[in-house]
Design a protein around this motif. Sequence first.
Motif, PDB file in Angstrom:
ATOM      1  N   ILE A 119       1.363  -0.765  -0.071  1.00 22.36           N
ATOM      2  CA  ILE A 119       0.289  -0.101  -0.028  1.00 22.36           C
ATOM      3  C   ILE A 119       1.263   1.076   0.271  1.00 22.36           C
ATOM      4  CG2 ILE A 119      -0.195  -0.052   2.827  1.00 22.36           C
ATOM      5  CD1 ILE A 119      -3.457  -0.078  -0.603  1.00 22.36           C
ATOM      6  N   LYS A 120       1.541   1.195   0.124  1.00 26.99           N
ATOM      7  CA  LYS A 120       2.841   2.245   0.831  1.00 26.99           C
ATOM      8  C   LYS A 120       3.586   2.452  -0.341  1.00 26.99           C
ATOM      9  CE  LYS A 120       6.907   4.381   3.115  1.00 26.99           C
ATOM     10  NZ  LYS A 120       7.785   4.561   4.243  1.00 26.99           N
ATOM     11  N   ALA A 121       3.843   1.616  -0.991  1.00 24.42           N
ATOM     12  CA  ALA A 121       4.593   2.024  -2.965  1.00 24.42           C
ATOM     13  C   ALA A 121       3.294   2.609  -3.462  1.00 24.42           C
ATOM     14  CB  ALA A 121       5.497   0.721  -2.770  1.00 24.42           C
ATOM     15  N   ARG A 122       2.491   1.998  -3.492  1.00 25.59           N
ATOM     16  CA  ARG A 122       1.560   2.481  -4.278  1.00 25.59           C
ATOM     17  C   ARG A 122       0.617   3.884  -3.947  1.00 25.59           C
ATOM     18  NH1 ARG A 122      -0.553  -1.569  -8.177  1.00 25.59           N
ATOM     19  NH2 ARG A 122       0.918  -3.973  -7.675  1.00 25.59           N
ATOM     20  N   VAL A 123       0.786   3.890  -3.025  1.00 27.30           N
ATOM     21  CA  VAL A 123       0.547   5.574  -2.814  1.00 27.30           C
ATOM     22  C   VAL A 123       1.333   6.254  -2.870  1.00 27.30           C
ATOM     23  CG1 VAL A 123      -0.090   7.352  -0.853  1.00 27.30           C
ATOM     24  CG2 VAL A 123      -1.510   4.851  -0.318  1.00 27.30           C
ATOM     25  N   ASN A 124       2.906   6.133  -2.952  1.00 35.83           N
ATOM     26  CA  ASN A 124       3.424   6.992  -3.348  1.00 35.83           C
ATOM     27  C   ASN A 124       3.935   6.683  -4.690  1.00 35.83           C
ATOM     28  OD1 ASN A 124       4.669   7.856  -0.532  1.00 35.83           O
ATOM     29  ND2 ASN A 124       6.037   5.926  -0.004  1.00 35.83           N
ATOM     30  N   GLN A 125       3.483   5.843  -5.491  1.00 37.63           N
ATOM     31  CA  GLN A 125       3.590   6.258  -6.868  1.00 37.63           C
ATOM     32  C   GLN A 125       3.028   6.938  -7.421  1.00 37.63           C
ATOM     33  OE1 GLN A 125       6.236   4.780  -9.184  1.00 37.63           O
ATOM     34  NE2 GLN A 125       5.849   5.369 -10.689  1.00 37.63           N
ATOM     35  N   TYR A 126       1.366   6.669  -6.852  1.00 37.09           N
ATOM     36  CA  TYR A 126      -0.121   7.643  -7.676  1.00 37.09           C
ATOM     37  C   TYR A 126       0.929   8.912  -6.940  1.00 37.09           C
ATOM     38  CZ  TYR A 126      -4.342   9.397  -7.635  1.00 37.09           C
ATOM     39  OH  TYR A 126      -5.607  10.416  -8.056  1.00 37.09           O
ATOM     40  N   CYS A 127       1.196   8.641  -5.926  1.00 38.85           N
ATOM     41  CA  CYS A 127       1.264  11.210  -5.855  1.00 38.85           C
ATOM     42  C   CYS A 127       2.405  11.608  -6.794  1.00 38.85           C
ATOM     43  CB  CYS A 127       2.299  11.308  -4.450  1.00 38.85           C
ATOM     44  SG  CYS A 127       0.726  10.648  -2.788  1.00 38.85           S
ATOM     45  N   LYS A 128       3.531  10.909  -6.904  1.00 33.71           N
ATOM     46  CA  LYS A 128       4.760  11.012  -7.662  1.00 33.71           C
ATOM     47  C   LYS A 128       4.074  10.763  -9.683  1.00 33.71           C
ATOM     48  CE  LYS A 128       8.488   8.979  -9.947  1.00 33.71           C
ATOM     49  NZ  LYS A 128       9.777   8.100 -10.117  1.00 33.71           N
ATOM     50  N   ASP A 129       3.261  10.292  -9.722  1.00 31.40           N
ATOM     51  CA  ASP A 129       2.516   9.821 -11.145  1.00 31.40           C
ATOM     52  C   ASP A 129       1.772  10.947 -11.243  1.00 31.40           C
ATOM     53  OD1 ASP A 129       3.632   7.503 -11.669  1.00 31.40           O
ATOM     54  OD2 ASP A 129       2.045   5.825 -11.408  1.00 31.40           O
ATOM     55  N   ASN A 130       1.271  11.466 -10.072  1.00 28.72           N
ATOM     56  CA  ASN A 130       0.061  12.722 -10.736  1.00 28.72           C
ATOM     57  C   ASN A 130       0.476  14.261  -9.809  1.00 28.72           C
ATOM     58  OD1 ASN A 130      -2.402  11.290 -11.378  1.00 28.72           O
ATOM     59  ND2 ASN A 130      -1.502   9.656  -9.858  1.00 28.72           N
ATOM     60  N   SER A 131       1.760  14.216  -9.354  1.00 24.61           N
ATOM     61  CA  SER A 131       2.238  14.910  -9.191  1.00 24.61           C
ATOM     62  C   SER A 131       1.469  15.719  -7.282  1.00 24.61           C
ATOM     63  CB  SER A 131       2.040  16.442 -10.100  1.00 24.61           C
ATOM     64  OG  SER A 131       3.425  15.554 -11.078  1.00 24.61           O
ATOM     65  N   ILE A 132       1.331  14.742  -6.747  1.00 28.89           N
ATOM     66  CA  ILE A 132       0.969  15.754  -6.116  1.00 28.89           C
ATOM     67  C   ILE A 132       1.558  15.288  -4.765  1.00 28.89           C
ATOM     68  CG2 ILE A 132      -1.631  15.892  -6.382  1.00 28.89           C
ATOM     69  CD1 ILE A 132      -1.919  12.573  -5.008  1.00 28.89           C
ATOM     70  N   THR A 133       1.146  15.976  -3.328  1.00 26.43           N
ATOM     71  CA  THR A 133       1.896  15.685  -1.799  1.00 26.43           C
ATOM     72  C   THR A 133       1.226  14.541  -1.681  1.00 26.43           C
ATOM     73  OG1 THR A 133       0.720  16.918  -0.328  1.00 26.43           O
ATOM     74  CG2 THR A 133       3.059  18.108  -2.239  1.00 26.43           C
ATOM     75  N   LYS A 180      -8.172  -0.014   9.528  1.00 26.16           N
ATOM     76  CA  LYS A 180      -9.536  -0.677   9.513  1.00 26.16           C
ATOM     77  C   LYS A 180      -9.801  -0.684   7.513  1.00 26.16           C
ATOM     78  CE  LYS A 180     -11.130   2.340  13.057  1.00 26.16           C
ATOM     79  NZ  LYS A 180     -11.105   3.830  13.624  1.00 26.16           N
ATOM     80  N   ARG A 181     -11.300  -1.382   7.673  1.00 26.41           N
ATOM     81  CA  ARG A 181     -11.126  -2.064   6.714  1.00 26.41           C
ATOM     82  C   ARG A 181     -11.380  -0.620   5.388  1.00 26.41           C
ATOM     83  NH1 ARG A 181     -16.536  -1.782   4.934  1.00 26.41           N
ATOM     84  NH2 ARG A 181     -17.136  -1.591   6.762  1.00 26.41           N
ATOM     85  N   SER A 182     -12.116   0.247   6.342  1.00 30.74           N
ATOM     86  CA  SER A 182     -12.947   1.675   6.034  1.00 30.74           C
ATOM     87  C   SER A 182     -11.585   2.830   5.754  1.00 30.74           C
ATOM     88  CB  SER A 182     -13.388   2.790   6.924  1.00 30.74           C
ATOM     89  OG  SER A 182     -12.633   3.279   8.295  1.00 30.74           O
ATOM     90  N   THR A 183     -10.525   2.857   5.743  1.00 31.54           N
ATOM     91  CA  THR A 183      -9.045   3.398   6.304  1.00 31.54           C
ATOM     92  C   THR A 183      -8.384   2.604   4.489  1.00 31.54           C
ATOM     93  OG1 THR A 183      -8.741   3.947   8.333  1.00 31.54           O
ATOM     94  CG2 THR A 183      -6.379   3.929   6.868  1.00 31.54           C
ATOM     95  N   ILE A 184      -8.441   0.862   4.068  1.00 31.76           N
ATOM     96  CA  ILE A 184      -8.465   0.524   3.113  1.00 31.76           C
ATOM     97  C   ILE A 184      -9.131   0.997   2.302  1.00 31.76           C
ATOM     98  CG2 ILE A 184      -7.250  -1.215   2.176  1.00 31.76           C
ATOM     99  CD1 ILE A 184      -5.560  -0.650   3.941  1.00 31.76           C
ATOM    100  N   GLU A 185     -10.139   1.009   1.967  1.00 35.07           N
ATOM    101  CA  GLU A 185     -11.361   1.595   1.166  1.00 35.07           C
ATOM    102  C   GLU A 185     -11.301   2.671   0.754  1.00 35.07           C
ATOM    103  OE1 GLU A 185     -14.569  -0.186   2.640  1.00 35.07           O
ATOM    104  OE2 GLU A 185     -14.622  -2.029   1.949  1.00 35.07           O
ATOM    105  N   SER A 186     -10.820   3.491   2.347  1.00 39.09           N
ATOM    106  CA  SER A 186     -10.482   5.538   0.927  1.00 39.09           C
ATOM    107  C   SER A 186      -9.301   5.238   0.526  1.00 39.09           C
ATOM    108  CB  SER A 186     -10.347   5.859   2.307  1.00 39.09           C
ATOM    109  OG  SER A 186     -11.433   6.026   3.221  1.00 39.09           O
ATOM    110  N   ILE A 187      -8.309   4.530   0.943  1.00 42.65           N
ATOM    111  CA  ILE A 187      -7.121   4.961   0.443  1.00 42.65           C
ATOM    112  C   ILE A 187      -7.470   4.181  -1.039  1.00 42.65           C
ATOM    113  CG2 ILE A 187      -4.921   3.769   0.480  1.00 42.65           C
ATOM    114  CD1 ILE A 187      -5.146   4.431   3.098  1.00 42.65           C
ATOM    115  N   LEU A 188      -8.206   2.831  -1.595  1.00 42.23           N
ATOM    116  CA  LEU A 188      -8.102   3.387  -2.459  1.00 42.23           C
ATOM    117  C   LEU A 188      -9.198   3.434  -3.398  1.00 42.23           C
ATOM    118  CD1 LEU A 188      -9.629  -1.165  -2.339  1.00 42.23           C
ATOM    119  CD2 LEU A 188      -6.376  -0.663  -2.436  1.00 42.23           C
ATOM    120  N   SER A 189      -9.919   4.012  -3.513  1.00 49.16           N
ATOM    121  CA  SER A 189     -11.054   4.959  -3.950  1.00 49.16           C
ATOM    122  C   SER A 189     -10.067   6.017  -4.858  1.00 49.16           C
ATOM    123  CB  SER A 189     -12.022   5.804  -2.809  1.00 49.16           C
ATOM    124  OG  SER A 189     -11.584   6.557  -1.901  1.00 49.16           O
ATOM    125  N   VAL A 190      -9.366   6.881  -4.138  1.00 43.89           N
ATOM    126  CA  VAL A 190      -8.052   7.529  -4.488  1.00 43.89           C
ATOM    127  C   VAL A 190      -7.420   6.498  -5.148  1.00 43.89           C
ATOM    128  CG1 VAL A 190      -6.306   8.812  -4.104  1.00 43.89           C
ATOM    129  CG2 VAL A 190      -7.932   9.254  -2.858  1.00 43.89           C
TER     130      VAL A 190
END
Length: 101
Positions: A37-51, A77-87
Amino acid sequence: MSNLYALKQQLLMLLQEVERLESSYANLDEAFPLSEIKARVNQYCKDNSITVDIFCELAAISKATLYKAYSSPGSAKRSTIESILSVLGDYQLLVGRCNGN
């Protein structure tokens, strides 16, 4: 002989069900373990030029919550993971058995 025919029919039905299940999993564009999840979020931020702060706003979670999910994704929490996945995109949370690796 009729028992053999009935068993053959049952086996064919089971094989069709296995093929259907395999097909449904093969249709998943991209699956990944929560440990990534950390690598995916970091890659998403990099790909979309966001912090990470902006990512958290999009996911409607705090930075502390995101970092907790990074450090212990299996306990998040499941809701946390689902919030991350929604982005991250069109993901859904699935549960599967580990293959022992």
